[in-house]
Enzyme design. Structure first.
Site, short mmCIF file in Angstrom:
data_model
loop_
_atom_site.label_atom_id
_atom_site.label_comp_id
_atom_site.label_asym_id
_atom_site.label_seq_id
_atom_site.Cartn_x
_atom_site.Cartn_y
_atom_site.Cartn_z
N VAL A 440 3.26 -2.78 -6.59
CA VAL A 440 4.04 -2.70 -5.16
C VAL A 440 4.38 -1.35 -4.99
O VAL A 440 4.21 -0.34 -5.73
CB VAL A 440 5.53 -3.31 -5.59
CG1 VAL A 440 5.40 -5.04 -5.70
CG2 VAL A 440 6.31 -2.95 -6.59
N GLU A 441 5.00 -1.03 -3.82
CA GLU A 441 5.02 0.24 -3.00
C GLU A 441 3.82 1.25 -3.19
O GLU A 441 3.81 2.24 -3.60
CB GLU A 441 6.41 1.35 -3.80
CG GLU A 441 7.59 0.27 -4.24
CD GLU A 441 8.40 0.21 -2.73
OE1 GLU A 441 7.75 0.77 -1.74
OE2 GLU A 441 9.55 -0.11 -2.68
N GLY A 442 2.82 0.42 -2.84
CA GLY A 442 1.42 1.11 -3.13
C GLY A 442 0.76 0.87 -4.27
O GLY A 442 1.35 1.34 -5.20
#
Length: 758
Positions: A440-442
Site C-alpha cells: 500500500v501507499e505505493g
C-alpha cells in the site's frame, strides 16, 4: 557583462541550454506537481555532497507530551488489554463491538484532528508510537486506527477544507460518529495515479429539490481500507468541464471530494479478504452520481488541485503509519525471538548459542535499532512541519522491507512454533500482514525504482530543478540568463565534489570532519565521503543519460539505495546521540552503520558495473574508488554480541523493545514467553551445576530431567529451594514452547462467500 561571462555564455551556457532542453525529461502534470509538492529536508543535505552533521544533531529530540504519555499509559493500555488477535482474525474476522465502541469513545480515530474540533491533535511522534504499540499486538487493529489518521478525509480537510467543511465534518470524525475512508486506487490505476479513469463532469443537477452547480461522477475503486464500514467517502477522480461552466479549461485535473456513504448512487459495503487479516477493506463504485460543487474538498477553488493535495498528505501514510508497522515488527521479533532462542533447547543448549541462529538474531537486533532510529527521525521531520516526500518514501520502502527480512528470520528461528496458528502464535498474523504494508501507499518496487532517486535527484539536487524551470521558461531570453547563472554554480559544485571525492579516496576520508569523538566518529567521515560520491555519480548520470535516466530504473534504484542508506545511517547516529550514547547499544549501532555503508558500497559497485556508457562507469570508478570499494558487511562477532544481548534480561533489552506489548494475563503469549525467559535465565547457575555434575559422572547425562534433579538433590549438588526454582522455570519453559492444537470439529468452512469482482 564581462568578457569572461560572455565567453562562458557563448561557448558553455548557451550550447548547454539548448542541449538541456533536448535531454530534459518530459514531465506530466502529475509528475510536475509531485516534484514541486512537499519540502526538502535532511535528504537535501545528503544529496549536497557536504552534509552538515551539526544540523542533524541539533534537530529536536522526539518526545511525548504529558498528555500524549498519559493517553499511552491509560487509554492505549486499556485498548491493548482488550485485544485478542486470534479472536479478531480467525474467529470474528472483525474487531469486537466493544473494541469499536472504545476506539470511537476514546478518540483513536482523531489523533491528528485539532482540539478546536474535538480531536486530540497529537504529534506525529505520538501517532507513530500509538500505532506501533497496537501493531505489536494486532495488525488488524493497527491498520483500522492508522487509516483515519493518515491519508484520508481528516487530514485533507484539516489542510485544505473550507471552514464550513471543517466545522461540519471534523467534529463528527473526531467523535467517531462518522468513519471515513479514502478511495484513490482502482483496477487500472494504482501507483500511476495520473491514469485514474474515474471521471467527473461539471454540470447542473438536482440536489435537495434545487438545481445547483455540481459534478456527475462515475468511479470504480478497490482496496479501500474501512470502506465496508465507512459513513463518509473521500474520492479522487479526474474532472472535466466540457461546457466551460467554471472556466475556459476543459480538463481540470485530479480533484478530491467528500461524499456521504448513504448518498444515492454510492455503492459501498462489500469486503475484500486481505491475506486473511481482519481489517475492513473493500471496493466502492458509483455510476452517474450527482454531487454539489461544495462537496469538493476545499470548494471550487481546489478543483484540479487534488494530486498536489494527495502528494503532500502522503507524508502521513508513508512517514508515520507504514514505518510504524515495520518498527512494530522489529520490537516484537527482537523481544520474542531473543526469549525463544534462550528457552528453546536442542542438543542440551539454547538454540541461540548456535552460530547460524546468532547470525539471524544479529540481523533482527541490528535492524530493530535502525528501524526505531528511522521512525523517530522521520516523525521529527513531520513534527517540524516539513513535508519531505523523499524522506518518507525512503522510510516506507526500507522500513517495510527490513521488517519483512527480520520477520522471516524470526519465523526461521521459531520454526514449527511459528507456523501453527492459534492463540499462542504471536508472529503468524504479522507474517500475513507485512505484504500489505509493502504493497500500500505505493508498491515497494515502484517506490524504490521510480520515486526515491527518480524524484529525489531533481527535488534534492541544489540546482537541477531550478535549471529545469529555466529551460522550460517560455521567455527564452530570461530562461537562458537564469540558466547561465545556475550552470556556473552547478559546474563549480560538480568540480568541487569531484576534487574532494578524489581527495577522500587517497586519504581514506581521514581529513573529513566529525562532530563527535569516540567510536562513531569514523562513520561521519565515511558517510560524508559516500555523500560526495553520490553527488558526483548523480551529476554524471543526469548529464550523460538525460531523460533516459527516467527509464533506467535499475540504475535509478541503486542510486536511490545509496541515498536511502545514507538517511538510515544518519538516523542511527542521531538516535545514539539523543539517547546519551548508551554503551550497551554499541553492537547494534556498529552493526547498523556497517550494514548501511556496505549497502552503499554494493549499490555503487552495481551502478558503475552496469552504467549504460561503460567508459563513464570506468571513469567514475577511477575517480571515486580507485583502490576499490571496501565497505565490509557487519562482522560475525557483532552478530554474536547482539544475539547475546537479546538473550540477556536488562535495561538494554527493554530499551530496544519498549514498544512491544507484554501482557500480564496468564494466557498472553508474549507475556508467557517473557516470564519463561526470565525464569530460565534466573536458573542458569543451577543448570551449570547440573551440567558440571553430569560431566563429572555424579549424575547421569542421558537421564530425564526429573531423574537428574532427584539424584542431584540426594547428593547435595542442589538445594531443595534450587530444585523448586528450577522446576518452576521448567514448567514455564515447557508451556511457552508449546503450540496450539484443535479438535477436527473446530475447523469450519469460511463464512466468506465471494461476491462480484472489483
Amino acid at each position: 557583462m564581462s568578457t569572461l561571462t560572455n565567453l562562458r555564455k557563448r561557448y558553455i551556457s548557451d550550447p548547454a541550454f539548448e542541449m538541456f532542453k533536448k535531454v530534459l525529461p518530459p514531465l506530466s502534470d502529475t509528475e510536475r506537481e509531485a516534484m514541486e509538492a512537499g519540502s526538502v529536508w535532511w535528504d537535501g543535505e545528503l544529496f549536497s555532497g557536504n552534509p552538515n552533521w551539526n544540523t542533524l544533531l541539533t534537530y529536536p529530540q522526539p518526545k511525548l507530551s504529558a498528555e500524549e504519555q498519559s493517553f499511552i499509559d491509560n487509554q492505549l493500555q486499556t485498548l491493548l488489554d482488550m485485544l485478542d488477535d486470534y479472536q479478531i482474525v480467525q474467529e470474528e474476522k472483525d474487531l469486537p463491538p466493544e473494541v469499536w465502541e472504545y476506539i470511537r469513545k476514546e478518540k483513536f480515530f482523531s489523533l491528528i484532528i485539532g482540539k478546536e474540533y474535538g480531536g486530540l491533535n497529537f504529534s506525529a511522534h505520538a501517532n507513530s508510537t500509538i500505532v506501533s504499540r497496537i501493531a505489536t499486538k494486532s495488525l488488524s487493529t493497527a491498520v483500522t486506527i492508522m487509516v483515519p489518521n493518515s491519508l484520508g478525509p481528516g487530514e485533507l480537510l484539516t489542510h485544505y477544507g473550507t471552514q464550513d467543511q471543517k466545522d461540519y465534518w471534523l467534529p463528527r470524525l473526531a467523535s467517531g460518529k462518522d468513519i471515513p475512508c479514502f478511495a484513490l486506487t482502482g483496477p487500472e490505476a494504482g501507483s500511476d495515479a495520473g491514469g485514474i479513469p474515474d471521471k467527473g463532469v461539471v454540470c447542473y443537477g438536482d440536489y435537495q429539490g434545487e438545481e445547483v452547480l455540481g459534478i456527475r461522477l462515475s468511479w470504480n475503486k478497490r482496496y479501500i481500507t474501512l470502506a465496508p464500514v465507512a459513513t463518509v467517502l473521500g474520492l479522487a477522480f479526474k474532472l472535466h468541464d466540457p461546457e466551460g461552466l467554471i472556466g475556459g479549461k476543459k480538463d481540470l485535473g485530479i480533484t478530491c471530494a467528500l461524499i456521504p456513504a448513504d448518498h444515492p448512487g454510492v455503492e459501498i459495503g462489500e469486503r475484500h479478504d486481505p491475506l486473511n487479516l481482519a481489517f475492513m477493506n473493500g471496493p466502492t463504485r458509483g455510476e452517474d452520481v450527482f454531487i454539489p460543487m461544495d462537496w469538493v474538498i476545499g470548494g471550487q477553488d481546489y478543483v484540479g488541485r487534488g494530486w498536489r493535495m494527495l502528494v503532500e498528505c502522503l507524508s502521513a501514510g508513508r512517514g508515520i503509519s507504514l514505518p510504524a508497522l515495520g518498527t512494530a515488527v522489529g520490537h516484537l521479533t527482537s523481544r520474542t525471538t531473543g526469549a525463544y532462542a534462550y528457552v528453546r533447547k536442542q542438543f542440551g543448549t539454547s538454540i541461540g548459542n548456535f552460530e547460524g541462529v546468532a547470525q539471524a538474531m544479529g540481523r533482527i537486533g541490528g535492524f530493530t535499532y535502525m528501524l526505531e532510529a528511522a521512525r523517530t527521525l522521520t516523525t521529527t521531520s513531520l513534527d517540524m512541519h516539513e513535508k519531505p516526500g523523499i524522506v518518507t518514501a525512503i522510510a516506507k520502502y526500507h522500513m517495510t522491507e527490513m521488517a519483512r527480512t527480520i520477520l522471516n528470520d524470526s519465523m526461521d528461528i521459531h520454526a514449527g512454533r511459528a507456523i501453527q496458528l492459534g492463540p499462542m502464535n504471536y508472529i503468524g498474523h504479522h507474517y500475513f500482514g507485512m505484504p500489505v504494508a509493502i504493497t500500500v501507499e505505493g508498491a515497494n518496487i515502484l517506490t524504490r525504482n521510480l520515486m526515491i532517486f527518480g524524484q529525489g535527484a531533481t527535488r534534492c539536487h541544489p540546482y537541477v530543478l531550478s535549471e529545469m524551470e529555466a529551460a522550460a521558461n517560455p521567455d527564452s531570453k530570461h530562461g537562458a540568463e537564469d540558466f547561465d547563472k545556475l550552470l556556473a554554480k552547478h559546474i563549480s559544485f560538480a568540480v568541487g565534489n569531484v576534487a574532494k571525492s578524489m581527495l577522500n579516496a587517497f586519504t581514506g576520508s581521514r581529513l573529513n570532519r566529525a562532530p563527535v569523538t569516540g567510536e562513531t566518529a569514523v562513520y561521519y567521515k565515511q558517510l560524508s565521503r559516500v555523500s560526495r560520491a553520490l553527488a558526483v555519480a548523480a551529476d554524471f548520470a543526469m548529464l550523460t543519460l538525460g531523460g533516459e535516466l527516467k527509464r533506467r530504473e535499475m540504475i535509478s534504484a541503486r542510486l536511490g539505495d545509496i541515498l536511502s542508506h545514507l538517511y538510515l545511517a544518519s538516523a542511527v547516529l542521531k538516535r545514539y546521540e539523543d539517547e546519551g550514547r548508551q554503551q550497551q547499544d554499541l553492537p547494534m549501532v556498529h552493526y547498523s552503520l556497517q550494514y548501511c555503508l556496505h549497502k552503499c558500497g554494493v549499490a555503487f559497485d552495481e551502478v558503475l558495473a552496469n552504467f549504460p556508457q561503460k567508459a563513464v562507469g570506468r571513469l567514475l570508478r577511477v575517480m571515486l574508488f580507485p583502490f576499490g570499494i571496501r565497505y565490509a558487511a557487519p562482522s560475525d562477532t557483532l552478530s554474536v554480541k547482539i544475539a547475546e544481548l537479546l538473550m540477556t534480561p536488562g535495561v538494554h533489552r527493554e530499551r530496544l523493545t519498549h514498544l512491544c506489548y507484554v501482557g500480564d494475563s496468564e494466557d498472553d503469549p508474549v507475556g508467557l514467553m517473557d516470564r519463561a525467559f526470565e525464569a530460565m535465565y534466573g536458573v542458569k547457575d543451577i543448570e551449570r551445576k547440573l551440567a558440571k555434575a553430569a560431566k563429572a559422572g555424579d549424575i547421569p547425562r542421558k537421564a530425564s530431567l526429573a531423574e537428574k534433579l532427584e539424584q542431584a538433590l540426594e547428593k547435595g549438588i542442589i538445594t531443595a529451594a534450587e530444585l523448586e526454582k528450577l522446576q518452576h522455570a521448567e514448567q514455564l519453559r515447557q508451556r511457552a514452547i508449546q503450540v496450539d492444537h484443535f479438535a477436527p470439529a473446530d475447523f469450519k468452512k469460511s463464512s466468506l462467500q465471494p461476491g462480484k469482482a472489483a
